[in-house]
Design a protein around this motif. Structure first.
Motif, PDB file in Angstrom:
ATOM      1  N   GLU A   4       3.404   2.128  12.241  1.00 49.80           N
ATOM      2  CA  GLU A   4       2.946   2.239  10.856  1.00 49.80           C
ATOM      3  C   GLU A   4       2.011   1.081  10.510  1.00 49.80           C
ATOM      4  O   GLU A   4       0.995   1.277   9.840  1.00 49.80           O
ATOM      5  N   THR A  48       5.193   0.491   0.454  1.00 50.59           N
ATOM      6  CA  THR A  48       5.606   1.886   0.479  1.00 50.59           C
ATOM      7  C   THR A  48       6.768   2.101   1.435  1.00 50.59           C
ATOM      8  O   THR A  48       7.683   2.882   1.150  1.00 50.59           O
ATOM      9  N   HIS A  49       6.748   1.416   2.564  1.00 51.98           N
ATOM     10  CA  HIS A  49       7.860   1.527   3.514  1.00 51.98           C
ATOM     11  C   HIS A  49       9.158   1.007   2.900  1.00 51.98           C
ATOM     12  O   HIS A  49      10.221   1.595   3.093  1.00 51.98           O
ATOM     13  N   LEU A  52      10.182   3.834   0.231  1.00 54.19           N
ATOM     14  CA  LEU A  52      10.551   5.166   0.705  1.00 54.19           C
ATOM     15  C   LEU A  52      11.566   5.165   1.839  1.00 54.19           C
ATOM     16  O   LEU A  52      12.374   6.074   1.942  1.00 54.19           O
ATOM     17  N   ASP A  55      11.826   7.127   7.266  1.00 56.77           N
ATOM     18  CA  ASP A  55      11.498   8.483   7.698  1.00 56.77           C
ATOM     19  C   ASP A  55      10.245   9.068   7.056  1.00 56.77           C
ATOM     20  O   ASP A  55       9.963  10.240   7.222  1.00 56.77           O
ATOM     21  N   HIS A  56       9.493   8.285   6.329  1.00 54.18           N
ATOM     22  CA  HIS A  56       8.335   8.793   5.590  1.00 54.18           C
ATOM     23  C   HIS A  56       7.055   8.129   6.084  1.00 54.18           C
ATOM     24  O   HIS A  56       6.428   7.342   5.376  1.00 54.18           O
ATOM     25  N   VAL A  58       4.044   9.518   6.852  1.00 60.51           N
ATOM     26  CA  VAL A  58       2.834   9.976   6.168  1.00 60.51           C
ATOM     27  C   VAL A  58       2.743   9.369   4.773  1.00 60.51           C
ATOM     28  O   VAL A  58       1.674   8.920   4.343  1.00 60.51           O
ATOM     29  N   GLY A  59       3.858   9.316   4.077  1.00 62.06           N
ATOM     30  CA  GLY A  59       3.877   8.692   2.758  1.00 62.06           C
ATOM     31  C   GLY A  59       3.536   7.212   2.813  1.00 62.06           C
ATOM     32  O   GLY A  59       2.848   6.683   1.932  1.00 62.06           O
ATOM     33  N   THR A  60       3.998   6.547   3.849  1.00 65.29           N
ATOM     34  CA  THR A  60       3.686   5.136   4.031  1.00 65.29           C
ATOM     35  C   THR A  60       2.194   4.924   4.253  1.00 65.29           C
ATOM     36  O   THR A  60       1.592   4.008   3.682  1.00 65.29           O
ATOM     37  N   ILE A  62      -0.200   6.958   3.280  1.00 68.13           N
ATOM     38  CA  ILE A  62      -0.889   7.275   2.025  1.00 68.13           C
ATOM     39  C   ILE A  62      -0.809   6.084   1.073  1.00 68.13           C
ATOM     40  O   ILE A  62      -1.791   5.734   0.414  1.00 68.13           O
ATOM     41  N   GLY A  63       0.330   5.440   1.005  1.00 73.03           N
ATOM     42  CA  GLY A  63       0.468   4.238   0.185  1.00 73.03           C
ATOM     43  C   GLY A  63      -0.411   3.114   0.690  1.00 73.03           C
ATOM     44  O   GLY A  63      -0.985   2.357  -0.101  1.00 73.03           O
ATOM     45  N   SER A  66      -3.954   3.876  -0.381  1.00 74.53           N
ATOM     46  CA  SER A  66      -4.081   3.722  -1.833  1.00 74.53           C
ATOM     47  C   SER A  66      -4.208   2.251  -2.236  1.00 74.53           C
ATOM     48  O   SER A  66      -5.106   1.882  -2.999  1.00 74.53           O
TER      49      SER A  66
END
Length: 89
Positions: A4, A48-49, A52, A55-56, A58-60, A62-63, A66
């Motif tokens: 990540e 973000t990690h 969230l 396990d996320h 993609v969300g990490t 994206i954060g 951003s």
């Protein structure tokens, strides 16, 4: 977490490169832009990690993009002539 971080750093560099290509006349030196984009993306990934969890992925990322974009937007200078100071200031 290592992947990540690596992905966030690469995305931050890509974001910095895109900003330099499109807004070169309104940004400071390329070194400052690359450093700001990369560190902003790494901080965004960390933040973000932490919010969230593990396990996320993609969300990490994206954060990371951003927060990297927000930090790069702080470097943009206005177009045109400089603002004149008033006599009262």
């Amino acid at each position: 977490m290592i992947w990540e971080s690596f992905g966030a750093a690469v995305l931050g560099l890509a974001l910095s490169w895109a900003a330099l290509r499109s807004l070169a006349d309104r940004l400071p030196s390329g070194r400052a832009v690359c450093l700001t984009g990369t560190l902003g993306a790494l901080f965004g990934a960390y933040l973000t990690h932490a919010a969230l969890g593990t396990d996320h992925i993609v969300g990490t990322l994206i954060g990371a993009v951003s927060v990297g974009a927000v930090t790069l937007s702080l470097l943009i200078r206005p177009r045109g002539r400089r603002l004149a100071r008033s006599a009262a200031a």
